[in-house]
Design a protein around this motif. Structure first.
Motif, PDB file in Angstrom:
ATOM      1  N   ILE A  50       0.883  -1.236  -0.057  1.00  0.00           N
ATOM      2  CA  ILE A  50      -0.044   0.138   0.114  1.00  0.00           C
ATOM      3  C   ILE A  50       0.922   1.317  -0.045  1.00  0.00           C
ATOM      4  N   LEU A  51       1.988   1.415   0.778  1.00  0.00           N
ATOM      5  CA  LEU A  51       2.845   2.554   0.904  1.00  0.00           C
ATOM      6  C   LEU A  51       3.533   2.545  -0.535  1.00  0.00           C
ATOM      7  N   VAL A  52       3.973   1.640  -1.047  1.00  0.00           N
ATOM      8  CA  VAL A  52       4.512   1.837  -2.419  1.00  0.00           C
ATOM      9  C   VAL A  52       3.775   2.461  -3.430  1.00  0.00           C
ATOM     10  N   GLN A  53       2.182   2.037  -3.389  1.00  0.00           N
ATOM     11  CA  GLN A  53       1.481   2.521  -4.426  1.00  0.00           C
ATOM     12  C   GLN A  53       1.046   3.806  -4.107  1.00  0.00           C
ATOM     13  N   VAL A  54       0.938   4.219  -2.804  1.00  0.00           N
ATOM     14  CA  VAL A  54       0.552   5.801  -2.368  1.00  0.00           C
ATOM     15  C   VAL A  54       1.461   6.705  -2.370  1.00  0.00           C
ATOM     16  N   MET A  55       2.589   6.357  -2.023  1.00  0.00           N
ATOM     17  CA  MET A  55       3.647   7.338  -1.893  1.00  0.00           C
ATOM     18  C   MET A  55       4.036   8.342  -3.004  1.00  0.00           C
ATOM     19  N   PRO A  56       3.669   7.880  -4.352  1.00  0.00           N
ATOM     20  CA  PRO A  56       3.897   9.100  -5.342  1.00  0.00           C
ATOM     21  C   PRO A  56       2.826  10.130  -5.276  1.00  0.00           C
ATOM     22  N   LEU A  57       1.705   9.627  -4.705  1.00  0.00           N
ATOM     23  CA  LEU A  57       0.469  10.800  -4.763  1.00  0.00           C
ATOM     24  C   LEU A  57       1.032  11.480  -3.301  1.00  0.00           C
ATOM     25  N   VAL A  58       1.511  10.845  -2.364  1.00  0.00           N
ATOM     26  CA  VAL A  58       1.777  11.816  -1.236  1.00  0.00           C
ATOM     27  C   VAL A  58       2.905  12.835  -1.651  1.00  0.00           C
ATOM     28  N   MET A  59       3.847  12.369  -2.547  1.00  0.00           N
ATOM     29  CA  MET A  59       5.000  13.221  -2.934  1.00  0.00           C
ATOM     30  C   MET A  59       4.400  14.450  -3.750  1.00  0.00           C
ATOM     31  N   ASP A  60       3.550  14.121  -4.612  1.00  0.00           N
ATOM     32  CA  ASP A  60       2.923  14.967  -5.450  1.00  0.00           C
ATOM     33  C   ASP A  60       2.398  16.038  -4.722  1.00  0.00           C
ATOM     34  N   LEU A  61       1.544  15.656  -3.730  1.00  0.00           N
ATOM     35  CA  LEU A  61       0.646  16.514  -2.632  1.00  0.00           C
ATOM     36  C   LEU A  61       1.762  17.499  -2.059  1.00  0.00           C
ATOM     37  N   LEU A  62       2.987  17.029  -1.675  1.00  0.00           N
ATOM     38  CA  LEU A  62       3.907  17.660  -0.937  1.00  0.00           C
ATOM     39  C   LEU A  62       4.599  18.919  -1.912  1.00  0.00           C
ATOM     40  N   VAL A  63       4.767  18.413  -3.127  1.00  0.00           N
ATOM     41  CA  VAL A  63       5.348  19.307  -4.236  1.00  0.00           C
ATOM     42  C   VAL A  63       4.540  20.349  -4.436  1.00  0.00           C
ATOM     43  N   GLU A  64       3.283  20.151  -4.538  1.00  0.00           N
ATOM     44  CA  GLU A  64       1.998  21.125  -4.811  1.00  0.00           C
ATOM     45  C   GLU A  64       1.937  22.296  -3.584  1.00  0.00           C
ATOM     46  N   VAL A  65       2.199  21.539  -2.403  1.00  0.00           N
ATOM     47  CA  VAL A  65       2.048  22.579  -1.167  1.00  0.00           C
ATOM     48  C   VAL A  65       3.512  23.255  -1.097  1.00  0.00           C
ATOM     49  N   GLY A  66       4.441  22.721  -1.145  1.00  0.00           N
ATOM     50  CA  GLY A  66       5.739  23.548  -1.693  1.00  0.00           C
ATOM     51  C   GLY A  66       5.717  24.661  -2.347  1.00  0.00           C
ATOM     52  N   LYS A  67       5.028  24.374  -3.748  1.00  0.00           N
ATOM     53  CA  LYS A  67       4.821  25.501  -4.778  1.00  0.00           C
ATOM     54  C   LYS A  67       3.976  26.628  -4.216  1.00  0.00           C
ATOM     55  N   ALA A  68       2.730  26.210  -3.206  1.00  0.00           N
ATOM     56  CA  ALA A  68       2.062  27.320  -2.841  1.00  0.00           C
ATOM     57  C   ALA A  68       2.551  28.280  -1.966  1.00  0.00           C
ATOM     58  N   ILE A  69       3.832  27.623  -1.208  1.00  0.00           N
ATOM     59  CA  ILE A  69       4.259  28.390  -0.206  1.00  0.00           C
ATOM     60  C   ILE A  69       5.270  29.540  -0.745  1.00  0.00           C
TER      61      ILE A  69
END
Length: 79
Positions: free
Chosen positions: A60-79
């Motif tokens: 489950i973690l291997v499948q979900v981690m790319p989504l989590v990283m995309d979310l973190l990248v988007e949050v980083g762009k918003a800051i």
């Protein structure tokens, strides 16, 4: 911006490796699940269930981690 374009190139450069890891996660998890079932069959219930649990969580973690990283990248762009 040049920095945003460069960041996009770097982030997407690893897409083939991410897809490969996700594709390999299924057979590896299946082997671990079968191994856990064999442990249970020979009488080592605790080790078998622990292996099955870890295989499921890992898959489950291997499948979900790319989504989590995309979310973190988007949050980083918003800051």
């Amino acid at each position: 911006k040049v920095a945003d374009a460069m960041m996009d190139k770097v982030v997407h450069a690893f897409d083939p490796l991410i897809v490969l890891a996700q594709a390999l996660a299924y057979p590896v998890a299946m082997v671990m699940l079968i191994g856990g079932a064999l442990y249970i069959m020979v009488g080592s219930k605790e080790a078998g269930f622990k292996m099955i649990q870890r295989a499921g969580i890992g898959y489950i973690l291997v499948q979900v981690m790319p989504l989590v990283m995309d979310l973190l990248v988007e949050v980083g762009k918003a800051i």
